[in-house]
Design a protein around this motif. Sequence first.
Motif, mmCIF file in Angstrom:
data_model
loop_
_atom_site.group_PDB
_atom_site.id
_atom_site.type_symbol
_atom_site.label_atom_id
_atom_site.label_comp_id
_atom_site.label_asym_id
_atom_site.label_seq_id
_atom_site.Cartn_x
_atom_site.Cartn_y
_atom_site.Cartn_z
ATOM 1 N N UNK A 371 0.681 -1.339 -0.172
ATOM 2 C CA UNK A 371 0.227 -0.102 0.005
ATOM 3 C C UNK A 371 0.943 1.045 -0.104
ATOM 4 N N UNK A 372 2.016 0.991 0.010
ATOM 5 C CA UNK A 372 3.006 2.317 0.131
ATOM 6 C C UNK A 372 3.022 3.006 -1.122
ATOM 7 N N UNK A 426 3.585 10.947 5.407
ATOM 8 C CA UNK A 426 3.058 9.459 5.409
ATOM 9 C C UNK A 426 3.966 8.744 6.427
ATOM 10 N N UNK A 427 3.626 7.888 7.388
ATOM 11 C CA UNK A 427 4.354 7.323 8.406
ATOM 12 C C UNK A 427 5.437 5.988 7.789
ATOM 13 N N UNK A 428 5.003 5.733 6.537
ATOM 14 C CA UNK A 428 5.644 4.900 5.684
ATOM 15 C C UNK A 428 6.806 5.461 5.008
ATOM 16 N N UNK A 429 6.982 6.911 4.831
ATOM 17 C CA UNK A 429 8.158 7.385 4.280
ATOM 18 C C UNK A 429 9.231 7.831 5.295
ATOM 19 N N UNK A 430 10.262 7.335 5.403
ATOM 20 C CA UNK A 430 11.081 6.972 6.418
ATOM 21 C C UNK A 430 12.305 8.196 6.509
ATOM 22 N N UNK A 431 12.395 8.800 5.413
ATOM 23 C CA UNK A 431 13.545 9.882 5.293
ATOM 24 C C UNK A 431 13.060 11.100 4.516
ATOM 25 N N UNK A 432 13.893 12.225 4.769
ATOM 26 C CA UNK A 432 13.501 13.403 3.796
ATOM 27 C C UNK A 432 13.402 13.013 2.215
ATOM 28 N N UNK A 433 12.298 13.562 1.480
ATOM 29 C CA UNK A 433 12.224 13.358 0.228
ATOM 30 C C UNK A 433 13.351 14.124 -0.626
ATOM 31 N N UNK A 434 13.803 13.402 -1.397
ATOM 32 C CA UNK A 434 14.824 14.231 -2.234
ATOM 33 C C UNK A 434 14.083 14.657 -3.500
ATOM 34 N N UNK A 435 14.095 16.011 -4.015
ATOM 35 C CA UNK A 435 13.467 16.388 -5.091
ATOM 36 C C UNK A 435 14.403 17.220 -5.984
ATOM 37 N N UNK A 436 14.519 16.914 -7.238
ATOM 38 C CA UNK A 436 15.334 17.443 -8.283
ATOM 39 C C UNK A 436 14.327 18.008 -9.493
ATOM 40 N N UNK A 437 14.665 19.264 -9.900
ATOM 41 C CA UNK A 437 13.888 19.505 -11.098
ATOM 42 C C UNK A 437 14.527 19.021 -12.113
ATOM 43 N N UNK A 438 13.586 18.719 -13.488
ATOM 44 C CA UNK A 438 14.057 18.118 -14.673
ATOM 45 C C UNK A 438 13.680 18.825 -15.859
ATOM 46 N N UNK A 439 14.345 18.970 -16.779
ATOM 47 C CA UNK A 439 14.085 19.800 -17.873
ATOM 48 C C UNK A 439 14.491 19.026 -19.100
ATOM 49 N N UNK A 440 13.573 18.885 -20.107
ATOM 50 C CA UNK A 440 14.026 18.066 -21.340
ATOM 51 C C UNK A 440 14.860 18.751 -22.179
#
Length: 442
Positions: A371-372, A426-440
């Motif tokens: 379910x995650x 969400x309790x199932x997310x265990x670490x800081x989320x990494x986000x990077x921007x993407x350009x085509x």
Amino acid sequence: MKPIQVGLLGIGTVGSGTFAVLKRNQEEIRRRAGRGIEITMVADLNVERAREIVGEGTQVVADARAVIANPDIDIVIELIGGYGIAKALVLEAIAAGKHVVTANKALLAVHGTEIFAAAREKGVMVAFEAAVAGGIPIIKALREGLTANQVQWLAGIINGTTNFILSEMRDKGLDFAVVLKEAQRLGYAEADPTFDIEGVDAAHKATLMSALAFGIPVQFDKAHVEGITQLSATDIRYAEQLGYRIKLLGIAKRRDDANEGKGGIELRVHPTLVPSKRLIANVEGAMNAVMVQGDAVGTTLYYGKGAGSEPTASAVIADLVDITRLHTADPDHRVPHLAFQPDELHATPILPIDAVRTAFYLRLRVADQKGVLAAITRILAEADISIDALLQRESAEGENQTDVIILTHDTVEGDMRAAIARMQALPTVLAPIVSLRKEELA
Ligand SMILES: NC(=O)c1ccc[n+]([C@@H]2O[C@H](COP(=O)([O-])OP(=O)(O)OC[C@H]3O[C@@H](n4cnc5c(N)ncnc54)[C@H](O)[C@@H]3O)[C@@H](O)[C@H]2O)c1
Ligand SMILES: N[C@@H](CCO)C(=O)O
Ligand code: NA
């Protein structure tokens, strides 16, 4: 001030693009040039087709000389092509005191010396950015941007038709003749396509660049010219296996050591093996690219569309703006600091980062349980963020953890941030989320 008046000779592929772009972007062009620019008169042998292209409000005639004779016309654009009538018309326009803009590399490479001398005598400009590598501003780069340098060499893919043929033959295994037909259909090829495939068109352009790079007269008759008609698929394949691509290059090189130490210039067009890892080896289809090596700047590379209706029109209009600025704008504003005339700047706001649109790469460290993924994708769906690709990988850290990597399609940053905050909670997310921007960047 009333718009500067332009007469257009020949409204085919490039002429129709010029008319359309000038009309579409007229307000922006006026803000840059400091004065409106209007094509008020068009000459084409095919009057009916010309009328269809320009619509009401622009005078259309069959006789190009009627345009040149019109005292209201300040600039004449020659887009007929060839050395024949085009030469006579360009010289007549100059004699009548008009500035000339042309895309005609054949004419300038062969008769440039005579044409430039006539223009100098009359105090008018002959501008030809469109003649070399179409929309790429390579003339301006050589004439202005690189002016501090001793140019050592330049090498370019400067014929779209042949590069298109070589690319299509390699990628799709298509037949030479089939690809040439397609290049003609797309408007890349010259009226006489042997000019393209035999390297003549590239040699015209290399000749013009050699003059700008080395301060020599245009001397097309001295260029060594080979095309692609003798090139075999077998050699293309073997070259690839050795780590090379075969490209039709136009090359001009200073050789201080040659000619018993008195120096000389190499001017040549031929199929050339280039290491596959070079940027220029990866220029595909009808795209053009020119490398210029200067003693101060080092190697530079210019890339873009070298043929086609609007890309070439882009260069034609750049020349119109140059001429308009130099000859009619307020002398204080001739070359505006910020490209637009100082009193023409708009207050269009810079957007806050929350309003920026990009795609994203996300990496989530999650508990390896049911379910995650569903919870994560639901949050994205509710934020109207669509997923482009998704990977699940065993996490390097600890058991019962897994890394989920998501590529999204374009989305507004604010929505993405809100969705990330929800996922992070969400309790199932265990670490800081990494986000990077993407350009085509396509
Ligand atoms: N097509 C391209 O992508 C491209 C790119 C760069 C440079 N160029 C150059 O631009 C020029 C024009 O190319 P094009 O592809 O637009 O050609 P084109 O054949 O599409 O257009 C030429 C036009 O000139 C007209 N014409 C011919 N003789 C005339 C005359 N005596 N009086 C008035 N009109 C006449 C024709 O009817 C036609 O409409 C050529 O010098 C070409 O080398 C073309
Ligand atoms: N025939 C030329 C047009 C642009 O000059 C080409 O294929 O590049
Ligand atoms: Na150009």
